[in-house]
Every structure is written in C-alpha cells, then in structure tokens.
Design a protein around this motif. Structure first.
Motif, PDB file in Angstrom:
ATOM      1  N   THR A  80     -19.401  52.951  11.724  1.00 26.00           N
ATOM      2  CA  THR A  80     -18.743  53.884  10.801  1.00 26.00           C
ATOM      3  C   THR A  80     -17.586  54.595  11.503  1.00 26.00           C
ATOM      4  N   GLY A  81     -17.373  55.868  11.179  1.00 22.42           N
ATOM      5  CA  GLY A  81     -16.276  56.701  11.659  1.00 22.42           C
ATOM      6  C   GLY A  81     -15.420  56.192  12.801  1.00 22.42           C
ATOM      7  N   GLY A 109     -14.903  53.562   4.675  1.00 24.32           N
ATOM      8  CA  GLY A 109     -15.478  54.849   4.325  1.00 24.32           C
ATOM      9  C   GLY A 109     -16.032  54.901   2.913  1.00 24.32           C
ATOM     10  N   GLU A 112     -19.308  53.095   2.949  1.00 26.72           N
ATOM     11  CA  GLU A 112     -20.289  53.967   3.595  1.00 26.72           C
ATOM     12  C   GLU A 112     -20.795  55.012   2.606  1.00 26.72           C
ATOM     13  N   ALA A 113     -19.879  55.578   1.833  1.00 25.07           N
ATOM     14  CA  ALA A 113     -20.255  56.599   0.852  1.00 25.07           C
ATOM     15  C   ALA A 113     -21.207  56.030  -0.199  1.00 25.07           C
ATOM     16  N   ASP A 135     -21.868  63.376   3.357  1.00 22.65           N
ATOM     17  CA  ASP A 135     -22.429  62.906   4.625  1.00 22.65           C
ATOM     18  C   ASP A 135     -21.481  63.365   5.719  1.00 22.65           C
ATOM     19  N   SER A 140     -16.173  61.449  10.557  1.00 25.33           N
ATOM     20  CA  SER A 140     -15.654  61.583   9.196  1.00 25.33           C
ATOM     21  C   SER A 140     -16.715  62.205   8.307  1.00 25.33           C
ATOM     22  N   THR A 141     -16.286  62.610   7.110  1.00 25.37           N
ATOM     23  CA  THR A 141     -17.225  63.105   6.103  1.00 25.37           C
ATOM     24  C   THR A 141     -16.968  62.346   4.812  1.00 25.37           C
ATOM     25  N   GLU A 142     -18.036  61.767   4.269  1.00 25.33           N
ATOM     26  CA  GLU A 142     -17.937  61.023   3.018  1.00 25.33           C
ATOM     27  C   GLU A 142     -18.456  61.881   1.864  1.00 25.33           C
ATOM     28  N   ARG A 154     -15.711  58.258  -5.021  1.00 24.42           N
ATOM     29  CA  ARG A 154     -16.076  58.295  -3.609  1.00 24.42           C
ATOM     30  C   ARG A 154     -14.822  58.530  -2.789  1.00 24.42           C
ATOM     31  N   SER A 156     -13.582  59.315   1.584  1.00 20.62           N
ATOM     32  CA  SER A 156     -13.899  59.550   2.992  1.00 20.62           C
ATOM     33  C   SER A 156     -12.763  60.350   3.611  1.00 20.62           C
TER      34      SER A 156
END
Length: 301
Positions: A80-81, A109, A112-113, A135, A140-142, A154, A156
């Motif tokens: 991820t990130g 991203g 992932e979300a 998340d 990162s933040t999703e 969605r 990211s």
C-alpha cells in the motif's frame, strides 16, 4: 473451506491474518504484525532503505513459515502507501518473491479503500444514512463514503502518520508551532479533496492509529481485536488524550498502556489527524474497527 493468508505491507507495519473461509464468511485462525517502518526517511528521494527492506524480508519469511505450518492454500499479499510511491518498489517486490516465493500486488489507493471497506463492513454490516469510513495508515489515508450501506465514493489522500511526523513534528515533544503547522496542512488537504458534508450520520475509523487510540482509552495491557471492534471514542475523550500524549516525550508515551513503544513517535500526528477528520465532518463520535484491509482481502478472495 479454504485456508487463506492475507498480508498487508504498509508504510509502518507489516500485518498477517490467517483464516478459514467458507462462502462469504471466515474464521480468523492467527494474527501477527510487526512495525518495520518501511517509510522511514522516505522523502525526498522516495527510496526504501536497505535496512527497512532487510527487516521487512525477515518478517515476511516468518509470516510465510507460519502460514505454511497452518496449511494455507492461498496467499493474498498487497503493498500500500509507501510501495505505491517508492522508486525501488519493483526491486523490493523482486526480493520478496526470490526469498519467500510470495507475489506482492501493489494496489491503487482506490482499490485499497474498496477492500478495506469490505473488511470494516464485516463488523458494521448495518450502516445507515451517510457514513464515512477511513483507514489512517503510515503513508496515506483512504476514505470511503457510504449511503445506506452502498458505496458512493472512494478517495486516497497523501496523509500518513509517518510522513506527517517526519515533516512537521521535529521536536520531542513537539512544539506548539509544529502542531499548528500540521493541523493547517491536514485541514488544507481535506478541504481541497473532500466535499464538505454536515449531514454525515456515522464515521468509522480503522488501522493502527485509530485502534491504538482505542487501546489507550481502554488501558489495554494486551491488545485484543474483539475489545477494539465497536469501540466508541468521543471527541472529548480524544481531545483529552491528545493533550496528554502531545505533552509527553516519546519515552514517556511508551509507558502508556495500550501504546506499542514503536508507535510513540507517530501517535501524536495520528491523533491530530483523527481529530481534524472528525472536525471536518462535524462529528463528535468515532466508531472503531480493528477489521479492515486484511479481513477485506479474505472476503474478496
């Protein structure tokens, strides 16, 4: 019935879930995680350090051995990130395959979300009205926006606790001007990328920072996902925790029940970002889910 291993190679933590899946349901068999900090000193060169790669490989080898011992038939391993950005991500993936035989899939991203939300909804299946699920990770933040249980949108954002800490919170403990700079940065990113909506009914948070805050609030000596899932954190509680945590040095924070010592430096940025997200969506209560990406990977298999 099939045994599946899901592995999340994150910017801060490597996590493993072994589960038995039957139809659309699963039973967790074993969990493991280790803070490796792949994203340490990542900027400005956007390179994974040799030390971080070596540490990650050791953990992944351990995960593989345990999974094989449990008779796992399928591996679902995602990056991820930090792996989405790393200039040497392909080198890292090649090393993982060479040394473990496991294939790593770097996911976008938005993907992932989607998967993360699937895991969260296994704990909160009856969301009503407009719900925001986020998340908060190391890189990162999703965000996932739900409307009566259906996914609307969605996104990211480049808001991760490792990067935010290294960029803004230089002092130990951080100074007031550093904290304010971090708050303003988070506010600007949220305003630029997310539509303002004061009619949100629920907000649900997942991943290490959020679950750690729940563990601290509950004074957990031993982390237990079952005690974390469904935890309700009020804005008032989080403000009190924030004032306490940000006044302590890293060593002092490490003494707090519920906080892994390896998170003592990044939990400050994490709690500030959580509060800014709640403020942005005009929420006074945060629901906590331990379940997220790992569980979503199992359900999505």
């Amino acid at each position: 019935m099939e045994k599946i291993a899901s592995i999340d190679i994150g910017s801060n933590t490597l996590r493993l879930l072994l589960a038995e899946k039957t139809g659309e349901k699963f039973r967790a068999l074993f969990r493991d995680r280790e803070i490796v900090r792949l994203g340490r000193n990542f900027y400005p060169d956007r390179l994974l350090s040799a030390q971080a790669i070596k540490a990650a490989l050791m953990v992944l080898k351990r995960f593989k051995v345990r999974a094989e011992h449990e008779g796992v038939a399928q591996f679902r391993v995602v990056g991820t990130g930090v792996l989405r950005e790393a200039e040497n991500a392909l080198f890292f993936i090649d090393q993982v395959t060479r040394e473990t035989g496991v294939l790593v899939n770097i996911i976008h991203g938005l993907e992932e979300a989607r998967i993360m939300a699937k895991g969260v909804l296994s704990i909160f299946p009856s969301t009503y009205g407009k719900t925001v699920i986020f998340d908060l990770g190391g890189g990162s933040t999703e965000f996932v926006f739900m409307n009566d249980g259906k996914m609307d949108e969605r996104i990211s954002l480049p808001l991760g606790v490792v990067g935010l800490t290294e960029k803004f919170l230089i002092s130990n403990p951080p100074r007031s001007n550093e904290l304010e700079s971090l708050r303003v940065h988070c506010q600007n990113i949220l305003k630029k990328n997310l539509a303002k909506n004061d009619r949100i009914n629920n907000i649900i948070g997942t991943a290490g920072t959020v679950t750690t805050l729940a563990a601290i609030a509950k004074n957990l000596i031993v982390y237990d996902p079952d005690q974390i899932n469904g935890t309700v954190l009020t804005k008032e509680t989080l403000v009190e925790l924030s004032n306490k945590i940000l006044s302590l040095s890293f060593d002092q924070r490490a003494e707090l029940k519920g906080l892994e010592p390896e998170r003592s430096d990044i939990i400050g940025a994490g709690i500030l970002l959580v509060l800014e997200i709640m403020i942005y969506f005009s929420q006074t209560v945060l629901l906590v889910s331990d379940a997220g990406l790992l569980e979503g990977l199992i359900l999505d298999a």
